[in-house]
Design a protein around this motif. Sequence first.
Motif, PDB file in Angstrom:
ATOM      1  N   UNK A   1       0.849  -1.190   0.000  1.00 29.27           N
ATOM      2  CA  UNK A   1       0.000   0.000   0.000  1.00 29.27           C
ATOM      3  C   UNK A   1       0.888   1.245   0.000  1.00 29.27           C
ATOM      4  N   UNK A   2       0.287   2.423   0.186  1.00 28.93           N
ATOM      5  CA  UNK A   2       1.053   3.662   0.138  1.00 28.93           C
ATOM      6  C   UNK A   2       2.114   3.756   1.233  1.00 28.93           C
ATOM      7  N   UNK A   3       1.999   2.921   2.282  1.00 24.26           N
ATOM      8  CA  UNK A   3       2.991   2.898   3.358  1.00 24.26           C
ATOM      9  C   UNK A   3       3.990   1.756   3.194  1.00 24.26           C
ATOM     10  N   UNK A   4       3.906   1.021   2.072  1.00 24.08           N
ATOM     11  CA  UNK A   4       4.814  -0.101   1.848  1.00 24.08           C
ATOM     12  C   UNK A   4       4.417  -1.355   2.606  1.00 24.08           C
ATOM     13  N   UNK A   5       3.192  -1.377   3.129  1.00 23.66           N
ATOM     14  CA  UNK A   5       2.717  -2.549   3.861  1.00 23.66           C
ATOM     15  C   UNK A   5       1.932  -3.459   2.929  1.00 23.66           C
TER      16      UNK A   5
ATOM     17  N   UNK B   1      -6.930 -23.669  -8.323  1.00 23.18           N
ATOM     18  CA  UNK B   1      -5.582 -23.704  -8.884  1.00 23.18           C
ATOM     19  C   UNK B   1      -5.056 -22.293  -9.044  1.00 23.18           C
ATOM     20  N   UNK B   2      -3.792 -22.205  -9.419  1.00 24.98           N
ATOM     21  CA  UNK B   2      -3.161 -20.908  -9.643  1.00 24.98           C
ATOM     22  C   UNK B   2      -1.936 -20.729  -8.764  1.00 24.98           C
ATOM     23  N   UNK B   3      -1.269 -19.610  -8.935  1.00 30.24           N
ATOM     24  CA  UNK B   3      -0.057 -19.266  -8.193  1.00 30.24           C
ATOM     25  C   UNK B   3      -0.283 -17.902  -7.565  1.00 30.24           C
ATOM     26  N   UNK B   4      -0.148 -17.803  -6.232  1.00 32.48           N
ATOM     27  CA  UNK B   4      -0.523 -16.602  -5.506  1.00 32.48           C
ATOM     28  C   UNK B   4       0.615 -16.155  -4.580  1.00 32.48           C
ATOM     29  N   UNK B   5       0.986 -14.892  -4.685  1.00 34.42           N
ATOM     30  CA  UNK B   5       2.000 -14.367  -3.771  1.00 34.42           C
ATOM     31  C   UNK B   5       1.939 -12.853  -3.706  1.00 34.42           C
ATOM     32  N   UNK B   6       2.483 -12.335  -2.627  1.00 34.41           N
ATOM     33  CA  UNK B   6       2.710 -10.906  -2.480  1.00 34.41           C
ATOM     34  C   UNK B   6       4.122 -10.732  -1.935  1.00 34.41           C
ATOM     35  N   UNK B   7       4.777  -9.680  -2.355  1.00 35.25           N
ATOM     36  CA  UNK B   7       6.134  -9.404  -1.879  1.00 35.25           C
ATOM     37  C   UNK B   7       6.139  -8.610  -0.577  1.00 35.25           C
ATOM     38  N   UNK B   8       4.952  -8.218  -0.103  1.00 37.24           N
ATOM     39  CA  UNK B   8       4.889  -7.344   1.058  1.00 37.24           C
ATOM     40  C   UNK B   8       4.106  -7.994   2.186  1.00 37.24           C
ATOM     41  N   UNK B   9       4.658  -7.902   3.382  1.00 40.98           N
ATOM     42  CA  UNK B   9       3.961  -8.443   4.545  1.00 40.98           C
ATOM     43  C   UNK B   9       3.305  -7.309   5.327  1.00 40.98           C
TER      44      UNK B   9
ATOM     45  N   UNK C   1      -9.063 -25.683  -3.113  1.00 42.46           N
ATOM     46  CA  UNK C   1      -8.978 -27.050  -3.623  1.00 42.46           C
ATOM     47  C   UNK C   1      -7.777 -27.223  -4.545  1.00 42.46           C
ATOM     48  N   UNK C   2      -6.896 -26.266  -4.590  1.00 41.76           N
ATOM     49  CA  UNK C   2      -5.713 -26.351  -5.437  1.00 41.76           C
ATOM     50  C   UNK C   2      -5.002 -25.022  -5.465  1.00 41.76           C
ATOM     51  N   UNK C   3      -3.784 -25.030  -5.992  1.00 38.97           N
ATOM     52  CA  UNK C   3      -3.003 -23.812  -6.126  1.00 38.97           C
ATOM     53  C   UNK C   3      -1.771 -23.822  -5.246  1.00 38.97           C
ATOM     54  N   UNK C   4      -0.874 -22.878  -5.532  1.00 36.40           N
ATOM     55  CA  UNK C   4       0.351 -22.697  -4.764  1.00 36.40           C
ATOM     56  C   UNK C   4       0.348 -21.297  -4.181  1.00 36.40           C
ATOM     57  N   UNK C   5       0.698 -21.210  -2.902  1.00 35.21           N
ATOM     58  CA  UNK C   5       0.643 -19.963  -2.140  1.00 35.21           C
ATOM     59  C   UNK C   5       2.010 -19.719  -1.516  1.00 35.21           C
ATOM     60  N   UNK C   6       2.637 -18.602  -1.855  1.00 35.33           N
ATOM     61  CA  UNK C   6       3.992 -18.304  -1.387  1.00 35.33           C
ATOM     62  C   UNK C   6       3.934 -17.643  -0.013  1.00 35.33           C
TER      63      UNK C   6
END
Length: 176
Positions: free
Chosen positions: A4-8, A24-32, A53-58
């Motif tokens: 977001x605007x604060x880098x969160x 299914x799918x591939x899901x990730x975010x670089x920000x915590x 029911x499927x997919x990869x979550x980083x």
Amino acid sequence: VGGDENGLGNAVIYSVGGNITIEGGFFYTNYSYNGKYYVLNMNNQTPGTITVKGGTFVNFNPAGGDDNVQPTNFVADGYTVISETKENGDVWYTVVEGTSVGNSDDFAAAVKNGGTVVLEEDMTLSSPIEIPEGTDVTLYLNGKTVTATGNFVTVNAGSKLTVSGGTVVSGRYVFS
């Protein structure tokens, strides 16, 4: 998904009363946010549902749900999560159809039913596991070790066994 605007961190998928099924799918975010990667998240006042029911979550285990809303497990019945730590330290959580087992009795029963079986703990087998005729089994060791005092498994005619993701120690042989 960026910050977001604060880098969160922001949620990749955010339910505000919606009913979401992920197959299914591939899901990730670089920000915590507060040290957690909110790949899936539900609004605390109007949560809705999330069923995976499927997919990869980083860096996000969908079996852990989100921080406040019940249920704390987004993974559908009959599915389980396997994890893999990558060289950069990220953990990829992949949801697969199958049975997760933590002891040798559950392991033997799951193998006889066929399908995907995922180990949650190291285990020692005192007798070989038998795969019934015409049964296909995919055994994902999930980084664990199975030690067999004799033969590891007996595969009957018309059956198929695929083993990956860990170590089998059987008698004097070690397979990884």
